[in-house]
Write an enzyme that holds these catalytic residues in place. Structure first.
Site, mmCIF file in Angstrom:
data_model
loop_
_atom_site.group_PDB
_atom_site.id
_atom_site.type_symbol
_atom_site.label_atom_id
_atom_site.label_comp_id
_atom_site.label_asym_id
_atom_site.label_seq_id
_atom_site.Cartn_x
_atom_site.Cartn_y
_atom_site.Cartn_z
ATOM 1 N N ARG A 73 0.843 -1.212 0.000
ATOM 2 C CA ARG A 73 0.000 0.000 0.000
ATOM 3 C C ARG A 73 0.871 1.252 0.000
ATOM 4 N NH1 ARG A 73 -2.799 -3.806 -0.686
ATOM 5 N NH2 ARG A 73 -4.670 -4.416 0.479
ATOM 6 N N SER A 100 -10.744 0.555 3.709
ATOM 7 C CA SER A 100 -9.978 0.244 4.928
ATOM 8 C C SER A 100 -9.348 1.534 5.447
ATOM 9 C CB SER A 100 -8.862 -0.754 4.623
ATOM 10 O OG SER A 100 -9.407 -1.905 4.047
ATOM 11 N N GLU A 110 -4.624 4.604 6.363
ATOM 12 C CA GLU A 110 -4.335 4.365 4.951
ATOM 13 C C GLU A 110 -4.692 5.581 4.081
ATOM 14 O OE1 GLU A 110 -5.112 0.370 3.085
ATOM 15 O OE2 GLU A 110 -6.338 1.605 1.776
HETATM 16 P P1 FAD Z 1 -8.162 9.891 -4.540
HETATM 17 O O1 FAD Z 1 -8.830 9.504 -3.263
HETATM 18 O O2 FAD Z 1 -8.814 10.945 -5.359
HETATM 19 O O3 FAD Z 1 -6.670 10.257 -4.267
HETATM 20 C C1 FAD Z 1 -5.867 9.416 -3.458
HETATM 21 C C2 FAD Z 1 -4.441 9.966 -3.461
HETATM 22 O O4 FAD Z 1 -3.906 9.879 -4.774
HETATM 23 C C3 FAD Z 1 -4.352 11.459 -3.109
HETATM 24 O O5 FAD Z 1 -3.155 11.671 -2.425
HETATM 25 C C4 FAD Z 1 -4.342 12.155 -4.453
HETATM 26 O O6 FAD Z 1 -3.714 13.414 -4.390
HETATM 27 C C5 FAD Z 1 -3.528 11.170 -5.265
HETATM 28 N N1 FAD Z 1 -3.842 11.156 -6.701
HETATM 29 C C6 FAD Z 1 -5.029 10.850 -7.282
HETATM 30 N N2 FAD Z 1 -4.919 10.854 -8.625
HETATM 31 C C7 FAD Z 1 -3.640 11.183 -8.900
HETATM 32 C C8 FAD Z 1 -2.896 11.369 -10.116
HETATM 33 N N3 FAD Z 1 -3.452 11.188 -11.306
HETATM 34 N N4 FAD Z 1 -1.585 11.730 -10.021
HETATM 35 C C9 FAD Z 1 -0.997 11.915 -8.810
HETATM 36 N N5 FAD Z 1 -1.656 11.761 -7.635
HETATM 37 C C10 FAD Z 1 -2.949 11.396 -7.686
HETATM 38 N N6 FAD Z 1 -7.696 0.359 -1.947
HETATM 39 C C11 FAD Z 1 -6.994 -0.778 -2.169
HETATM 40 O O7 FAD Z 1 -5.767 -0.725 -2.309
HETATM 41 N N7 FAD Z 1 -7.604 -1.987 -2.220
HETATM 42 C C12 FAD Z 1 -8.939 -2.126 -2.071
HETATM 43 O O8 FAD Z 1 -9.449 -3.236 -2.139
HETATM 44 C C13 FAD Z 1 -9.720 -0.948 -1.824
HETATM 45 N N8 FAD Z 1 -11.043 -1.031 -1.608
HETATM 46 C C14 FAD Z 1 -11.762 0.098 -1.345
HETATM 47 C C15 FAD Z 1 -13.132 -0.030 -1.103
HETATM 48 C C16 FAD Z 1 -13.903 1.087 -0.820
HETATM 49 C C17 FAD Z 1 -15.399 0.934 -0.576
HETATM 50 C C18 FAD Z 1 -13.286 2.371 -0.797
HETATM 51 C C19 FAD Z 1 -14.114 3.598 -0.534
HETATM 52 C C20 FAD Z 1 -11.928 2.502 -1.007
HETATM 53 C C21 FAD Z 1 -11.148 1.361 -1.281
HETATM 54 N N9 FAD Z 1 -9.760 1.443 -1.514
HETATM 55 C C22 FAD Z 1 -9.046 0.297 -1.767
HETATM 56 C C23 FAD Z 1 -9.073 2.748 -1.466
HETATM 57 C C24 FAD Z 1 -9.162 3.541 -2.787
HETATM 58 O O9 FAD Z 1 -10.255 3.130 -3.556
HETATM 59 C C25 FAD Z 1 -7.903 3.413 -3.640
HETATM 60 O O10 FAD Z 1 -6.785 3.861 -2.931
HETATM 61 C C26 FAD Z 1 -8.002 4.162 -4.963
HETATM 62 O O11 FAD Z 1 -6.903 3.874 -5.782
HETATM 63 C C27 FAD Z 1 -8.104 5.685 -4.781
HETATM 64 O O12 FAD Z 1 -8.448 6.235 -6.040
HETATM 65 P P2 FAD Z 1 -9.075 7.678 -6.181
HETATM 66 O O13 FAD Z 1 -9.119 8.013 -7.625
HETATM 67 O O14 FAD Z 1 -10.368 7.745 -5.468
HETATM 68 O O15 FAD Z 1 -7.986 8.563 -5.438
HETATM 69 P P1 NAP Z 2 -10.315 -10.760 4.393
HETATM 70 O O1 NAP Z 2 -10.336 -11.631 3.193
HETATM 71 O O2 NAP Z 2 -11.360 -10.933 5.454
HETATM 72 O O3 NAP Z 2 -8.883 -10.856 5.072
HETATM 73 C C1 NAP Z 2 -8.561 -10.088 6.235
HETATM 74 C C2 NAP Z 2 -7.130 -9.609 6.109
HETATM 75 O O4 NAP Z 2 -6.288 -10.728 6.081
HETATM 76 C C3 NAP Z 2 -6.947 -8.847 4.837
HETATM 77 O O5 NAP Z 2 -6.684 -7.532 5.189
HETATM 78 C C4 NAP Z 2 -5.815 -9.533 4.093
HETATM 79 O O6 NAP Z 2 -4.681 -8.692 3.903
HETATM 80 C C5 NAP Z 2 -5.385 -10.660 5.008
HETATM 81 N N1 NAP Z 2 -5.414 -11.948 4.273
HETATM 82 C C6 NAP Z 2 -6.478 -12.767 4.092
HETATM 83 N N2 NAP Z 2 -6.098 -13.879 3.435
HETATM 84 C C7 NAP Z 2 -4.786 -13.765 3.197
HETATM 85 C C8 NAP Z 2 -3.818 -14.596 2.550
HETATM 86 N N3 NAP Z 2 -4.134 -15.794 2.050
HETATM 87 N N4 NAP Z 2 -2.547 -14.135 2.452
HETATM 88 C C9 NAP Z 2 -2.205 -12.954 2.953
HETATM 89 N N5 NAP Z 2 -3.072 -12.128 3.583
HETATM 90 C C10 NAP Z 2 -4.345 -12.524 3.705
HETATM 91 O O7 NAP Z 2 -10.327 -9.212 3.943
HETATM 92 P P2 NAP Z 2 -11.503 -8.289 3.446
HETATM 93 O O8 NAP Z 2 -11.660 -7.187 4.398
HETATM 94 O O9 NAP Z 2 -12.704 -9.112 3.072
HETATM 95 O O10 NAP Z 2 -10.857 -7.689 2.121
HETATM 96 C C11 NAP Z 2 -10.621 -8.521 1.009
HETATM 97 C C12 NAP Z 2 -9.505 -7.938 0.162
HETATM 98 O O11 NAP Z 2 -9.908 -6.650 -0.326
HETATM 99 C C13 NAP Z 2 -8.217 -7.720 0.950
HETATM 100 O O12 NAP Z 2 -7.133 -8.013 0.116
HETATM 101 C C14 NAP Z 2 -8.244 -6.249 1.287
HETATM 102 O O13 NAP Z 2 -6.956 -5.671 1.358
HETATM 103 C C15 NAP Z 2 -9.008 -5.659 0.111
HETATM 104 N N6 NAP Z 2 -9.739 -4.447 0.550
HETATM 105 C C16 NAP Z 2 -9.021 -3.306 0.690
HETATM 106 C C17 NAP Z 2 -9.647 -2.136 1.075
HETATM 107 C C18 NAP Z 2 -8.865 -0.848 1.175
HETATM 108 O O14 NAP Z 2 -9.470 0.210 1.274
HETATM 109 N N7 NAP Z 2 -7.559 -0.895 1.147
HETATM 110 C C19 NAP Z 2 -11.009 -2.123 1.326
HETATM 111 C C20 NAP Z 2 -11.696 -3.326 1.213
HETATM 112 C C21 NAP Z 2 -11.058 -4.490 0.811
HETATM 113 P P3 NAP Z 2 -4.522 -7.642 2.699
HETATM 114 O O15 NAP Z 2 -5.395 -6.490 3.070
HETATM 115 O O16 NAP Z 2 -3.077 -7.317 2.734
HETATM 116 O O17 NAP Z 2 -4.942 -8.293 1.435
#
Ligand code: FAD
Ligand code: NAP
Length: 340
Positions: free
Chosen positions: A167, A239, A335
């Site tokens: 991340r 998250s 995050e």
């Molecule tokens: P923004 O929120 O608009 O910006 C995020 C950051 O990126 C800011 O610092 C902004 O300045 C910068 N930025 C945006 N665009 C650019 C650009 N073109 N150039 C330079 N900087 C830029 N994240 C995960 O990793 N895994 C997930 O599974 C995941 N699930 C999510 C589920 C939900 C319901 C929500 C709400 C969020 C989730 N996220 C997840 C977080 C988020 O969706 C991601 O980080 C996504 O990539 C953010 O995109 P955005 O366009 O909304 O960015």
């Molecule tokens: P989940 O499957 O219930 O798992 C809980 C946590 O355990 C996750 O955060 C995941 O880490 C870790 N995990 C589970 N299985 C794993 C494996 N086999 N090896 C290594 N790590 C493992 O998680 P969830 O909440 O339903 O989310 C599912 C996936 O979507 C995850 O990968 C999560 O990161 C992603 N997600 C991200 C966001 C965001 O905003 N960043 C929001 C929603 C969902 P990791 O998070 O490192 O994968």
């Protein structure tokens, strides 16, 4: 003087998925790379700050945002190269991420299926090296096209130059203000190579004999819809904390008291602790303080139950961090980006 089509005093309540009531002093829709040089010159001249905005799904915004909010709306989808086994695609930073994933699958290009339904834009995806279900963007990314604010040039950064981590990337913690991402180059497979390591995903596919990429895409969408709040209905930023990476001694200490600790070994010998589990074990799953709370089905997601402002989110998230630190001796790191 500038010819840039700024809009003034614009509400961003609909432009951040937490639904915080932010206002931009100046707002600009950036639809072409050419606008960026003019914008940068204006910012330097006025000594004004810049927020680059995608879909607003990883941001915690203050009420008043000074300077310029530049919403990246640069479109584009270009097949740059095609070989027997692989394609190289260039996608504009302003394209929607989930729609891009769906389009790659429709085109017969595989590898992004585990990353379905992540909100936001293509250009923001490299910022925190988005990841889900065992796949990270870095596994599929060839290069990133950027506007370099230092010298106003358009450059390419290779996968290695992006310094991707968990991340994390050069854009998030290395040189966070320097680059504006204008396009992303993805290297995708023409033959499926599925990643089905995550228990939740395997379970969702259990009724299917030989799942293909579309089955994985559907399963990921189904599981996410069942576990996560839809930002269109309930404000959230996904998250709210990263899963902490700790040394094995810390992992062993906690596991001695909590044998059901959810944790996964990392390649470097550390352990990744499930932050949602830590919060849950503090009794905070579904907890609420006024307008902010943890989502009852996933403690790692903070939600805006209505009317929350940045200070409320800060206050509630700090109380969670303190509770986890007190009970487990582990620091949680938010995050999303807090701006300004
Ligand atoms: P923004 O929120 O608009 O910006 C995020 C950051 O990126 C800011 O610092 C902004 O300045 C910068 N930025 C945006 N665009 C650019 C650009 N073109 N150039 C330079 N900087 C830029 N994240 C995960 O990793 N895994 C997930 O599974 C995941 N699930 C999510 C589920 C939900 C319901 C929500 C709400 C969020 C989730 N996220 C997840 C977080 C988020 O969706 C991601 O980080 C996504 O990539 C953010 O995109 P955005 O366009 O909304 O960015
Ligand atoms: P989940 O499957 O219930 O798992 C809980 C946590 O355990 C996750 O955060 C995941 O880490 C870790 N995990 C589970 N299985 C794993 C494996 N086999 N090896 C290594 N790590 C493992 O998680 P969830 O909440 O339903 O989310 C599912 C996936 O979507 C995850 O990968 C999560 O990161 C992603 N997600 C991200 C966001 C965001 O905003 N960043 C929001 C929603 C969902 P990791 O998070 O490192 O994968």
């Amino acid at each position: 003087m500038t010819s840039l089509p700024f809009q003034f005093d614009i509400s961003l309540a609909q432009c951040n998925t937490l639904g915080l009531p932010a206002r931009a002093e100046r707002f600009l829709d950036v639809t072409s790379i050419e606008q960026l040089s003019e914008l940068e010159s204006w910012l330097k001249q006025e000594a004004a700050p810049l927020l680059v905005l995608g879909g607003g799904s990883n941001l915690v915004l203050s009420d008043d945002l000074p300077g310029v909010v530049a919403h990246i709306a640069i479109r584009g989808w270009e097949l740059m190269a095609e070989q027997d086994a692989e394609v190289l695609l260039k996608v504009g930073a302003g394209e929607n991420w989930h729609q891009t994933v769906a389009r790659t699958l429709e085109s017969g290009y595989f590898g992004l299926e585990n990353l379905a339904l992540i909100p936001g834009t293509v250009g923001a995806a490299p910022i925190q090296n988005i990841g889900a279900y065992g796949v990270e963007l870095k596994d599929r990314l060839r290069a990133v096209e950027v506007f370099d604010r230092h010298d106003q040039s358009i450059r390419q950064l290779s996968n290695a130059e992006c310094r991707f981590g968990y991340r994390d990337s050069i854009f998030k913690s290395g040189e966070p203000e320097r680059y504006i991402i204008t396009a992303v180059e993805l290297a995708l497979n023409k033959t499926p190579d599925l990643q089905l390591d995550y228990g939740g995903l395997r379970e969702a596919l259990s009724g299917i004999d030989a799942p293909g990429p579309l089955d994985v895409f559907d399963a990921v969408c189904r599981v996410r819809r069942s576990k996560l709040p839809d930002p269109a209905e309930l404000g959230n930023a996904g998250s709210f904390f990263k899963n902490p990476l700790v040394h094995s001694a810390v992992y062993e200490r906690i596991r001695a008291d909590y044998p059901d600790l959810v944790a996964f070994p990392e390649a470097d010998g550390r352990w990744k602790l499930a932050a949602g589990w830590l919060i849950d074990r503090c009794g905070l799953k579904g907890a609420r303080d006024g307008s902010v709370g943890t989502y009852p089905r996933q403690a790692l997601v903070l939600v805006n139950w209505g009317g929350a402002r940045r200070a409320d989110v800060e206050h509630f998230s700090s109380s969670i961090r303190e509770a986890v630190l007190d009970r487990f001796g582990v620091e949680l790191e938010p995050e999303p980006r807090f701006y300004p």
